[in-house]
Design a protein around this motif. Structure first.
Motif, short mmCIF file in Angstrom:
data_model
loop_
_atom_site.label_atom_id
_atom_site.label_comp_id
_atom_site.label_asym_id
_atom_site.label_seq_id
_atom_site.Cartn_x
_atom_site.Cartn_y
_atom_site.Cartn_z
N GLU A 59 -2.29 5.15 -14.50
CA GLU A 59 -3.05 6.01 -13.57
C GLU A 59 -2.71 5.68 -12.12
OE1 GLU A 59 -5.58 8.75 -11.84
OE2 GLU A 59 -4.86 8.65 -13.91
N PHE A 60 -2.66 4.41 -11.78
CA PHE A 60 -2.38 4.03 -10.40
C PHE A 60 -0.93 4.29 -10.01
CE2 PHE A 60 -6.19 1.35 -11.13
CZ PHE A 60 -7.00 2.01 -10.22
N LEU A 61 0.00 4.23 -10.96
CA LEU A 61 1.39 4.55 -10.66
C LEU A 61 1.58 6.05 -10.44
CD1 LEU A 61 3.32 2.20 -13.11
CD2 LEU A 61 3.20 2.01 -10.62
N VAL A 62 0.88 6.85 -11.22
CA VAL A 62 1.02 8.31 -11.12
C VAL A 62 0.26 8.86 -9.91
CG1 VAL A 62 0.45 10.49 -12.29
CG2 VAL A 62 1.43 8.61 -13.59
N ASN A 63 -0.87 8.24 -9.57
CA ASN A 63 -1.72 8.75 -8.49
C ASN A 63 -2.01 7.66 -7.45
OD1 ASN A 63 -2.28 11.43 -9.65
ND2 ASN A 63 -3.26 10.23 -11.25
N PRO A 64 -0.98 7.23 -6.69
CA PRO A 64 -1.23 6.19 -5.69
C PRO A 64 -2.13 6.71 -4.57
CG PRO A 64 0.98 7.05 -5.44
CD PRO A 64 0.41 7.67 -6.69
N GLN A 65 -2.98 5.85 -4.03
CA GLN A 65 -3.90 6.21 -2.97
C GLN A 65 -3.63 5.34 -1.74
OE1 GLN A 65 -6.26 8.69 -3.28
NE2 GLN A 65 -5.28 9.08 -5.24
N PRO A 66 -3.66 5.93 -0.53
CA PRO A 66 -3.53 5.09 0.67
C PRO A 66 -4.76 4.20 0.81
CG PRO A 66 -4.02 7.37 1.27
CD PRO A 66 -3.82 7.34 -0.21
N ILE A 67 -4.56 3.00 1.31
CA ILE A 67 -5.67 2.06 1.47
C ILE A 67 -5.65 1.46 2.87
CG2 ILE A 67 -5.69 1.48 -0.99
CD1 ILE A 67 -4.52 -1.27 -0.17
N GLY A 68 -6.74 0.81 3.21
CA GLY A 68 -6.79 0.04 4.45
C GLY A 68 -7.26 0.82 5.65
N GLY A 69 -7.00 0.24 6.82
CA GLY A 69 -7.41 0.82 8.08
C GLY A 69 -8.01 -0.25 8.97
N SER A 70 -8.48 0.15 10.10
CA SER A 70 -9.05 -0.77 11.06
C SER A 70 -10.25 -1.50 10.45
CB SER A 70 -9.49 -0.01 12.31
OG SER A 70 -10.06 -0.90 13.23
N GLY A 71 -10.26 -2.82 10.58
CA GLY A 71 -11.37 -3.62 10.06
C GLY A 71 -11.30 -3.91 8.58
N HIS A 72 -10.21 -3.55 7.94
CA HIS A 72 -10.05 -3.79 6.51
C HIS A 72 -9.04 -4.90 6.28
CE1 HIS A 72 -12.14 -0.21 4.72
NE2 HIS A 72 -12.09 0.12 6.00
N ASN A 73 -9.31 -5.73 5.30
CA ASN A 73 -8.36 -6.77 4.89
C ASN A 73 -7.71 -6.33 3.60
OD1 ASN A 73 -8.90 -8.90 6.87
ND2 ASN A 73 -10.95 -8.87 5.98
N GLY A 74 -6.43 -6.60 3.49
CA GLY A 74 -5.71 -6.20 2.29
C GLY A 74 -4.88 -7.32 1.73
N GLU A 75 -4.50 -7.16 0.48
CA GLU A 75 -3.60 -8.09 -0.20
C GLU A 75 -2.51 -7.26 -0.84
OE1 GLU A 75 -5.59 -10.61 -3.02
OE2 GLU A 75 -7.32 -10.85 -1.71
N ILE A 76 -1.28 -7.76 -0.81
CA ILE A 76 -0.17 -7.09 -1.46
C ILE A 76 0.54 -8.06 -2.40
CG2 ILE A 76 0.18 -5.37 0.35
CD1 ILE A 76 2.55 -7.06 1.32
N ASP A 77 1.22 -7.51 -3.39
CA ASP A 77 1.95 -8.32 -4.35
C ASP A 77 3.05 -7.46 -4.94
OD1 ASP A 77 2.69 -10.49 -5.86
OD2 ASP A 77 0.95 -10.45 -7.18
#
Length: 124
Positions: A59-77
């Motif tokens: 589901e996440f591969l077929v329908n990727p969603q943008p994430i993050g923005g000002s004041g948001h912390n993210g992690e990538i891998d």
């Protein structure tokens, strides 16, 4: 109710599957907990947990969603996903994925990548 869904080929009562989905969705999914509360075998529990994990990845591969923005912390891998082969001892090919999660909203994205260098990830 099973027709046309992934429940169709299941050889487990629909009520038990719904109970399993409830436990899984609420992170009550240790094998010991599920063995005690469902009465399923360990192999069945492992297979269903893996199946649901694969559904989520798809589901996440077929329908990727943008994430993050000002004041948001993210992690990538950049994990590599493979099909599981029990006790075969063979190395299997897989798919590298670039993904991330927004810590505040818990939104995630996954993008399959062929080249793990920086260029494709930064749009060069």
């Amino acid at each position: 109710m099973k027709i046309g869904s992934f429940f169709e080929s299941a050889h487990i009562l629909l009520t038990e599957l719904v109970e399993f989905l409830y436990f899984w969705a609420n992170n009550l999914q240790t094998t010991a907990f599920l063995l005690k509360n469902l009465g399923w075998g360990e192999h069945t529990i492992t297979d269903w947990k893996n199946f649901l994990r694969e559904l989520c990845v798809e589901e996440f591969l077929v329908n990727p969603q943008p994430i993050g923005g000002s004041g948001h912390n993210g992690e990538i891998d950049e994990p590599k996903f493979r099909h599981r082969k029990c006790s075969s001892g063979r190395m299997l090919s897989g798919q590298w994925v670039f993904g991330g999660i927004d810590r505040e909203t818990k939104d995630i994205f996954m993008i399959p990548v062929q080249d793990r260098s920086a260029a494709p990830l930064v749009g060069e």
